[in-house]
Design a protein around this motif. Structure first.
Motif, PDB file in Angstrom:
ATOM      1  N   SER A  91       7.886  83.805 -21.099  1.00  0.00           N
ATOM      2  CA  SER A  91       7.821  85.149 -20.537  1.00  0.00           C
ATOM      3  C   SER A  91       8.709  85.201 -19.305  1.00  0.00           C
ATOM      4  CB  SER A  91       6.381  85.509 -20.159  1.00  0.00           C
ATOM      5  OG  SER A  91       5.924  84.672 -19.111  1.00  0.00           O
ATOM      6  N   LEU A  92       9.198  86.385 -18.959  1.00  0.00           N
ATOM      7  CA  LEU A  92      10.149  86.503 -17.857  1.00  0.00           C
ATOM      8  C   LEU A  92       9.541  86.040 -16.544  1.00  0.00           C
ATOM      9  CD1 LEU A  92      13.053  87.383 -17.279  1.00  0.00           C
ATOM     10  CD2 LEU A  92      12.166  89.655 -16.704  1.00  0.00           C
ATOM     11  N   ASP A  93       8.283  86.392 -16.301  1.00  0.00           N
ATOM     12  CA  ASP A  93       7.656  85.962 -15.043  1.00  0.00           C
ATOM     13  C   ASP A  93       7.511  84.445 -14.985  1.00  0.00           C
ATOM     14  OD1 ASP A  93       5.740  86.045 -17.072  1.00  0.00           O
ATOM     15  OD2 ASP A  93       4.168  86.917 -15.821  1.00  0.00           O
ATOM     16  N   ALA A  94       7.151  83.823 -16.104  1.00  0.00           N
ATOM     17  CA  ALA A  94       7.021  82.365 -16.123  1.00  0.00           C
ATOM     18  C   ALA A  94       8.384  81.691 -15.956  1.00  0.00           C
ATOM     19  CB  ALA A  94       6.364  81.907 -17.416  1.00  0.00           C
ATOM     20  N   TYR A  95       9.415  82.279 -16.583  1.00  0.00           N
ATOM     21  CA  TYR A  95      10.762  81.707 -16.445  1.00  0.00           C
ATOM     22  C   TYR A  95      11.234  81.776 -14.996  1.00  0.00           C
ATOM     23  CZ  TYR A  95      15.577  80.444 -17.136  1.00  0.00           C
ATOM     24  OH  TYR A  95      16.784  79.793 -17.032  1.00  0.00           O
ATOM     25  N   PHE A  96      11.092  82.949 -14.383  1.00  0.00           N
ATOM     26  CA  PHE A  96      11.478  83.092 -12.978  1.00  0.00           C
ATOM     27  C   PHE A  96      10.762  82.050 -12.114  1.00  0.00           C
ATOM     28  CE2 PHE A  96      12.614  87.947 -12.941  1.00  0.00           C
ATOM     29  CZ  PHE A  96      13.806  87.664 -13.583  1.00  0.00           C
ATOM     30  N   GLN A  97       9.459  81.920 -12.334  1.00  0.00           N
ATOM     31  CA  GLN A  97       8.662  81.012 -11.507  1.00  0.00           C
ATOM     32  C   GLN A  97       9.154  79.572 -11.636  1.00  0.00           C
ATOM     33  OE1 GLN A  97       6.392  81.649  -9.213  1.00  0.00           O
ATOM     34  NE2 GLN A  97       6.147  79.460  -8.799  1.00  0.00           N
ATOM     35  N   GLN A  98       9.390  79.129 -12.866  1.00  0.00           N
ATOM     36  CA  GLN A  98       9.747  77.731 -13.094  1.00  0.00           C
ATOM     37  C   GLN A  98      11.183  77.408 -12.702  1.00  0.00           C
ATOM     38  OE1 GLN A  98       8.449  76.074 -16.837  1.00  0.00           O
ATOM     39  NE2 GLN A  98      10.101  74.577 -16.896  1.00  0.00           N
ATOM     40  N   HIS A  99      12.100  78.336 -12.914  1.00  0.00           N
ATOM     41  CA  HIS A  99      13.517  78.010 -12.779  1.00  0.00           C
ATOM     42  C   HIS A  99      14.207  78.602 -11.547  1.00  0.00           C
ATOM     43  CE1 HIS A  99      13.689  75.990 -16.663  1.00  0.00           C
ATOM     44  NE2 HIS A  99      12.909  76.964 -17.127  1.00  0.00           N
ATOM     45  N   ILE A 100      13.533  79.522 -10.840  1.00  0.00           N
ATOM     46  CA  ILE A 100      14.141  80.090  -9.634  1.00  0.00           C
ATOM     47  C   ILE A 100      13.166  80.034  -8.460  1.00  0.00           C
ATOM     48  CG2 ILE A 100      15.146  82.163  -8.576  1.00  0.00           C
ATOM     49  CD1 ILE A 100      16.208  82.957 -11.328  1.00  0.00           C
ATOM     50  N   PHE A 101      11.986  80.615  -8.617  1.00  0.00           N
ATOM     51  CA  PHE A 101      11.082  80.744  -7.475  1.00  0.00           C
ATOM     52  C   PHE A 101      10.553  79.398  -6.982  1.00  0.00           C
ATOM     53  CE2 PHE A 101       9.793  85.174  -9.276  1.00  0.00           C
ATOM     54  CZ  PHE A 101      11.037  85.667  -8.936  1.00  0.00           C
ATOM     55  N   ALA A 102      10.031  78.574  -7.880  1.00  0.00           N
ATOM     56  CA  ALA A 102       9.491  77.279  -7.454  1.00  0.00           C
ATOM     57  C   ALA A 102      10.573  76.366  -6.883  1.00  0.00           C
ATOM     58  CB  ALA A 102       8.751  76.607  -8.609  1.00  0.00           C
ATOM     59  N   PRO A 103      11.731  76.221  -7.543  1.00  0.00           N
ATOM     60  CA  PRO A 103      12.771  75.359  -6.956  1.00  0.00           C
ATOM     61  C   PRO A 103      13.227  75.803  -5.565  1.00  0.00           C
ATOM     62  CG  PRO A 103      13.278  75.818  -9.255  1.00  0.00           C
ATOM     63  CD  PRO A 103      12.120  76.697  -8.894  1.00  0.00           C
ATOM     64  N   LEU A 104      13.268  77.123  -5.328  1.00  0.00           N
ATOM     65  CA  LEU A 104      13.744  77.632  -4.042  1.00  0.00           C
ATOM     66  C   LEU A 104      12.627  77.791  -3.008  1.00  0.00           C
ATOM     67  CD1 LEU A 104      16.381  80.329  -5.079  1.00  0.00           C
ATOM     68  CD2 LEU A 104      16.762  77.951  -4.400  1.00  0.00           C
ATOM     69  N   GLY A 105      11.390  77.549  -3.400  1.00  0.00           N
ATOM     70  CA  GLY A 105      10.284  77.745  -2.459  1.00  0.00           C
ATOM     71  C   GLY A 105       9.997  79.196  -2.180  1.00  0.00           C
ATOM     72  N   MET A 106      10.183  80.050  -3.189  1.00  0.00           N
ATOM     73  CA  MET A 106       9.881  81.477  -3.067  1.00  0.00           C
ATOM     74  C   MET A 106       8.429  81.696  -3.516  1.00  0.00           C
ATOM     75  SD  MET A 106      13.496  82.906  -4.657  1.00  0.00           S
ATOM     76  CE  MET A 106      13.021  84.649  -4.623  1.00  0.00           C
ATOM     77  N   HIS A 107       7.524  81.697  -2.557  1.00  0.00           N
ATOM     78  CA  HIS A 107       6.090  81.702  -2.871  1.00  0.00           C
ATOM     79  C   HIS A 107       5.468  83.095  -2.858  1.00  0.00           C
ATOM     80  CE1 HIS A 107       6.432  77.398  -2.651  1.00  0.00           C
ATOM     81  NE2 HIS A 107       6.711  77.420  -1.356  1.00  0.00           N
ATOM     82  N   SER A 108       6.239  84.122  -2.524  1.00  0.00           N
ATOM     83  CA  SER A 108       5.674  85.471  -2.393  1.00  0.00           C
ATOM     84  C   SER A 108       6.511  86.501  -3.144  1.00  0.00           C
ATOM     85  CB  SER A 108       5.563  85.862  -0.909  1.00  0.00           C
ATOM     86  OG  SER A 108       4.645  85.045  -0.234  1.00  0.00           O
ATOM     87  N   THR A 109       6.927  86.154  -4.356  1.00  0.00           N
ATOM     88  CA  THR A 109       7.702  87.071  -5.185  1.00  0.00           C
ATOM     89  C   THR A 109       7.036  87.153  -6.555  1.00  0.00           C
ATOM     90  OG1 THR A 109       9.730  86.432  -4.023  1.00  0.00           O
ATOM     91  CG2 THR A 109       9.990  87.604  -6.109  1.00  0.00           C
ATOM     92  N   TRP A 110       6.615  88.381  -6.923  1.00  0.00           N
ATOM     93  CA  TRP A 110       5.842  88.570  -8.147  1.00  0.00           C
ATOM     94  C   TRP A 110       6.161  89.920  -8.792  1.00  0.00           C
ATOM     95  CZ3 TRP A 110       3.095  88.206  -3.355  1.00  0.00           C
ATOM     96  CH2 TRP A 110       2.592  86.952  -3.039  1.00  0.00           C
ATOM     97  N   PHE A 111       5.790  90.057 -10.065  1.00  0.00           N
ATOM     98  CA  PHE A 111       5.780  91.368 -10.715  1.00  0.00           C
ATOM     99  C   PHE A 111       4.510  92.141 -10.363  1.00  0.00           C
ATOM    100  CE2 PHE A 111       8.842  89.275 -13.588  1.00  0.00           C
ATOM    101  CZ  PHE A 111       9.813  90.261 -13.648  1.00  0.00           C
ATOM    102  N   GLN A 112       3.458  91.443  -9.974  1.00  0.00           N
ATOM    103  CA  GLN A 112       2.197  92.077  -9.591  1.00  0.00           C
ATOM    104  C   GLN A 112       1.680  91.427  -8.320  1.00  0.00           C
ATOM    105  OE1 GLN A 112      -0.800  92.082 -12.643  1.00  0.00           O
ATOM    106  NE2 GLN A 112      -2.449  92.679 -11.257  1.00  0.00           N
ATOM    107  N   VAL A 113       1.348  92.249  -7.320  1.00  0.00           N
ATOM    108  CA  VAL A 113       0.857  91.725  -6.045  1.00  0.00           C
ATOM    109  C   VAL A 113      -0.562  91.181  -6.237  1.00  0.00           C
ATOM    110  CG1 VAL A 113       0.320  92.262  -3.640  1.00  0.00           C
ATOM    111  CG2 VAL A 113       2.230  93.424  -4.775  1.00  0.00           C
TER     112      VAL A 113
END
Length: 405
Positions: free
Chosen positions: A206-228
């Motif tokens: 899923s797009l949210d899971a892909y973003f989390q695994q391949h962009i957000f987690a590697p960069l330490g982006m802990h507060s970026t979501w599709f849903q707050v």
């Protein structure tokens, strides 16, 4: 000038003009609720200032950890995600989209009529993935209010509704005509949402899971979501809408927002909520050539390719666009794979450098990266539409005037 007044080759007193400008011209007169502005150079934050309120009704101050609807500033993230998969050999940019979405094999171009009784003509050539990434696909947005095709988007609520998913978007688009034959014009559109669909297709995630695994987690982006998340709701800003006479009204209450209630539409074109520190980590990774703190999210040569002008004949947007809307001033600006790209500084009538790239969001957020000066800016606020005021050009004038070496 003392050494302490210069950071990373920028005059801090001159950067402080940002505070005065925003307070005097926008916050005090009630034209904006509040702002959060970051300027960095050579990997060092030179200016970071929160001003005004993030929620007027609740009198909540703007703070560094405020969460914003970044809308179309989601697009560069989706574009990076898709190009990560390009780097893995999953597709080629000149692949026809129908190779991966078979229902799009026989897309047609609008000729006459209104939905659902359209008269159409065949495309001159198939739509490619690069057409999607550069908004040369022939797709559109319903909010353009320009053609009978975008009227169909509005009727079908393809810019977002409670039942919309990426699957249903792609299915509905298979039955609608394009505004023009792919590759013959530029029009801001749902193309990047389709890119998000392709990310899911190529990755099996899923797009949210892909973003989390391949962009957000590697960069330490802990507060970026599709849903707050509910436990982060206290950070979420209210969003306002411009009213004639330089006023504004509440457009989206953070306590009852679609970004809080949850929905099934993972919009790669405009669905993310983020904070300034998270987006700074993403932007700084790009400014560094694709990596941050040892985590590489995209190859250096891939990113260089993405920030070239991919419009035919190196033309700028005025010479190729059929619509009147974009998240960047048109003059002197081309378009790459997910970013606007400054081509002609003089023609743009805004201080900057050739090769500056970035994008903005519908609620007036904006970022740019200037590789020549190793400079970047992120501006956060929440006022729809982004065309309400020329703040972006003003900020570039102030920021570039602070460069001293």
């Amino acid at each position: 000038m003392t050494q302490a007044s210069v950071t990373a080759g920028m005059d801090c007193q001159r950067l402080a003009r940002i505070t005065d400008f925003l307070q005097r011209d926008y916050i005090a007169p009630g034209r904006l609720p509040g702002t959060l502005t970051l300027v960095a150079r050579r990997g060092e934050v030179c200016y970071l200032e929160a001003q005004g309120l993030r929620d007027i009704e609740r009198q909540q101050p703007m703070t560094r950890d405020t969460l914003f609807r970044i809308y179309s500033m989601t697009k560069p993230i989706t574009s990076i995600a898709l190009m990560q998969l390009y780097e893995q050999g999953r597709f080629l940019l000149d692949d026809p989209v129908h190779k991966y979405i078979p229902a799009w094999r026989n897309l047609q171009v609008y000729k006459a009529g209104v939905y659902p009784a359209f008269m159409t003509t065949p495309c001159q050539r198939p739509m490619t993935i690069r057409d999607l990434m550069t908004h040369q696909s022939g797709l559109t947005y319903g909010f353009m209010n320009r053609t009978n095709v975008d009227a169909a988007y509005r009727e079908l609520r393809l810019d977002g509704n409670a039942n919309l998913t990426l699957d249903t978007l792609v299915d509905e688009l298979s039955r609608l005509p394009l505004e023009f034959s792919p590759g013959t014009a530029w029009n801001y559109s749902v193309s990047t949402d389709v890119c998000g669909y392709l990310v899911q297709l190529f990755s099996g995630m899923s797009l949210d899971a892909y973003f989390q695994q391949h962009i957000f987690a590697p960069l330490g982006m802990h507060s970026t979501w599709f849903q707050v998340p509910q436990d982060q709701l206290h950070r979420f800003a209210a969003c306002y809408e411009y009213q004639p006479g330089d006023g504004m009204r509440l457009q989206d209450d953070p306590a009852d927002s679609p970004f809080v209630r949850g929905h099934g539409y993972l919009s790669g074109g405009g669905g993310l909520v983020s904070c300034i520190d998270d987006y700074y980590r993403f932007a700084q990774a790009l400014a560094n050539g694709g990596e941050l703190d040892g985590a590489r999210i995209i190859g250096r040569k891939t990113l260089e390719f993405m920030r070239l002008n991919h419009l035919p004949g190196q033309c700028d947007l005025p010479g190729y666009s059929v619509g009147a809307f974009s998240e960047t001033p048109y003059e002197g600006t081309g378009f790459g794979l997910g970013f606007s790209v400054k081509q002609d500084v003089a023609k743009s009538q805004t201080i900057g450098s050739t090769g500056e790239y970035g994008w903005g969001g519908m609620a007036s957020t904006n970022f740019f990266i200037d590789p020549e000066e190793d400079l970047l800016m992120i501006f956060m606020t929440q006022l729809i539409p982004s065309s309400s005021y020329p703040i972006r050009q003003n900020l570039r004038a102030i920021i570039n005037a602070a460069l001293v070496d």
